[in-house]
Design a protein around this motif. Sequence first.
Motif: not given
Length: 195
Positions: A118, A128, A145
């Motif tokens: 991210c 995100m 993520l």
Amino acid sequence: MKKENERKEYIIKSIRKALLNKNTIKSITYDSSSATTADNDDPSVVFVENFVGRNGNIMYSTNENEIKSHLQYILSKYNNATICCCSNTLTKYFNSIGFNQIEPSTEVKHFDIAIVPCESIIANNATMLVSNGQGHLELPKIIVLFAFTSQSVMTWKDAVNRIKSQYTDNIPEQMVLLDINNKSFEQIYLLLTED
């Protein structure tokens, strides 16, 4: 330094509490007479509260062993899946802790699972921001993520400012705002790590 360590410990405890109380989401603030108004609502805690409140699948880590354990748990659900990471640096890190099946993302080969770093995690709407700033951006049906608590910001505007300051003259060509309720994906996991 002692005050900063106390604040960090409080934030870690608050995040863990928010994760344990998935059905009871409430505001968590840092209570200190020396804290300024801006310090009272830590974006990482607000993000976790909102993410959990939207039924997001989050795994929180404070050390390398926890990162490894969480990633093993996720990947064990998908036998024989091809796995890439959208950051060469992060790929090398995961390889160094025993995840040799993780390959760097490329435009030529497509993968079943992508680990995507991210750029920012946005507290006010639990989204995100990812980009191709760290490598080829691959977004298959299953995404893991990877974010640090220091990447948390309160708003989209803060995320844009963070990107501008991080990349200065070379803004990434691709930027995607991911929402956990996006039906384009089969599953989105978030590995959130304290740094």
